[in-house]
Scaffold this active site. Sequence first.
Site, PDB file in Angstrom:
ATOM      1  N   HIS A   1       0.888  -1.172   0.000  1.00 12.25           N
ATOM      2  CA  HIS A   1       0.000   0.000   0.000  1.00 12.25           C
ATOM      3  C   HIS A   1       0.923   1.217   0.000  1.00 12.25           C
ATOM      4  O   HIS A   1       2.013   1.167   0.609  1.00 12.25           O
ATOM      5  CB  HIS A   1      -0.828   0.093   1.281  1.00 12.25           C
TER       6      HIS A   1
ATOM      7  N   ASP B   1     -10.502 -11.517  10.829  1.00 12.98           N
ATOM      8  CA  ASP B   1      -9.472 -11.789   9.839  1.00 12.98           C
ATOM      9  C   ASP B   1      -8.146 -12.019  10.569  1.00 12.98           C
ATOM     10  O   ASP B   1      -7.437 -11.069  10.871  1.00 12.98           O
ATOM     11  CB  ASP B   1      -9.410 -10.518   8.967  1.00 12.98           C
TER      12      ASP B   1
ATOM     13  N   ASP C   1       2.248   1.980   3.305  1.00 15.59           N
ATOM     14  CA  ASP C   1       3.225   1.042   3.887  1.00 15.59           C
ATOM     15  C   ASP C   1       4.651   1.509   3.630  1.00 15.59           C
ATOM     16  O   ASP C   1       5.549   1.225   4.419  1.00 15.59           O
ATOM     17  CB  ASP C   1       3.126  -0.355   3.240  1.00 15.59           C
TER      18      ASP C   1
HETATM   19  C1  XUL Z   1      -7.336  -6.641   4.478  1.00 12.50           C
HETATM   20  C2  XUL Z   1      -6.610  -7.052   3.258  1.00 12.50           C
HETATM   21  C3  XUL Z   1      -5.766  -6.023   2.623  1.00 12.50           C
HETATM   22  C4  XUL Z   1      -5.681  -6.141   1.134  1.00 12.50           C
HETATM   23  C5  XUL Z   1      -4.931  -5.014   0.494  1.00 12.50           C
HETATM   24  O1  XUL Z   1      -8.150  -7.602   5.005  1.00 12.50           O
HETATM   25  O2  XUL Z   1      -6.677  -8.184   2.864  1.00 12.50           O
HETATM   26  O3  XUL Z   1      -4.509  -6.093   3.188  1.00 12.50           O
HETATM   27  O4  XUL Z   1      -5.082  -7.333   0.755  1.00 12.50           O
HETATM   28  O5  XUL Z   1      -5.461  -3.791   0.816  1.00 12.50           O
END
Ligand code: XUL
Length: 438
Positions: A102, A308, A105
């Site tokens: 990102h 998650d 990041d």
């Molecule tokens: C969040 C997720 C993110 C995406 C990229 O759950 O999976 O990290 O992969 O934005």
Amino acid sequence: MMPQFYSRREPVRYEGPNSASDLAFRWYNPDQIVLGKPMREQLRFAVAYWHTLCWPGTDPFGGDTFQRQWHHMADGMAAARMKADLMFETLDLLGVDFFCFHDLDIAPEGNSLKEFNANVSEIARIFEKKMAAGNKKLLWGTANMFSNRRFMAGAATNPDPDVFAYCAAQVKHCMDVTKDLGGANYVMWGGREGYETLLNTNIGHELEQAKRFLSLVVEYKHKIGFKGPILIEPKPQEPTKHQYDYDVATVYATISSLGLQKDVKVNIEQNHAILAGHSFEHEIALAAALGIFGGIDINRGDYQSGWDTDQFAMNVPEMTLAFLEILKAGGFTTGGLNFDAKIRRQSIDPDDILHAHVGSMDACARALLAAAKIIEDGKLAAIVAERYGKWNEPANRAMLEGKETLDQIAARVHAKGLEPQPRSGHQERIEGLVNTYL
Ligand code: XUL
Ligand code: CO
């Protein structure tokens, strides 16, 4: 200069299944040919910037467990340069060809979007040199439009059009950088594109905003000649109560309503699939069937937790089913396998990062090999082909091809006295067969 981070400077090597080394590949052998392609091309592994270098080990109940040096430096750009060095060191040690990031990041936000963009571009120039020197590639870039408080009510689906416009500016720059770095794809995960309560939400308006934003992104992709697809990453919830890109089926509805199937595909994550009440292989198979399979974020969700957990995937039998669907779909093209996975917050040793990736790369390799055996052997495909075989008969094809009307079909049924004969689905026989390849 940073003191040595990992305990080793030598890349982890393939040593075969009988290796007694603490850290070695036992199954991932990058040059081994699997179904006509070297494993490294079948798997297209990528290291994720965010989990590997940005997350400090926090959870809602506790702080930074990792205590990495770069999280405690006053000079954000110096920290960013340190992280860049470490990303490429990690790729070298693991023998991984790709990485993903990102914008947030890789560089600090600074005090304005202008400053942020400049910071991102400065680090991207460092990447460019390191990528050329080490033959490393960018699998995808993406914009973080969920961490800053300006995005608390959403990014493109925010009630405030200023946020929508800000997102356009942020994504434009991130797409430019991704293109300059030769990124193979551009990813959009709708971090806060959803709602917390319907009571304050105009869902129809927000969906229109999401669609308009996606159209703008695709138009811009063509304008700058970015060759790769846009990959939407579905997720049903978290951080919001309900996310609009719920699952593959929902994303397909959006993409197809805009007629963008050629430009927009999906990046499917294991943990997101199970949060949506699906299996990973279901989401992959559906995307492939709909012609929108792009890539995967490989990780593992905990089946008891409703969030998650992003653990490193290690379960070979489960992963075999996912790889089977990927191979049936013809394997990866632009997409690949991004380790959207984080070590547990108790795994505080730097080498835990290496062990996590190596263990999961080996698990992927074993799953790939098992799936390839299933395909090469052909028994499973033959069972499925036989199950649908009657559709090849001309009268039956005619129904599918729209050559018969409902009443014509009805007349044929009555004329023949057609009485369908149930046949076994042989599920246990097939499950047993699959186990013989593991
Ligand atoms: C969040 C997720 C993110 C995406 C990229 O759950 O999976 O990290 O992969 O934005
Ligand atoms: Co992900």
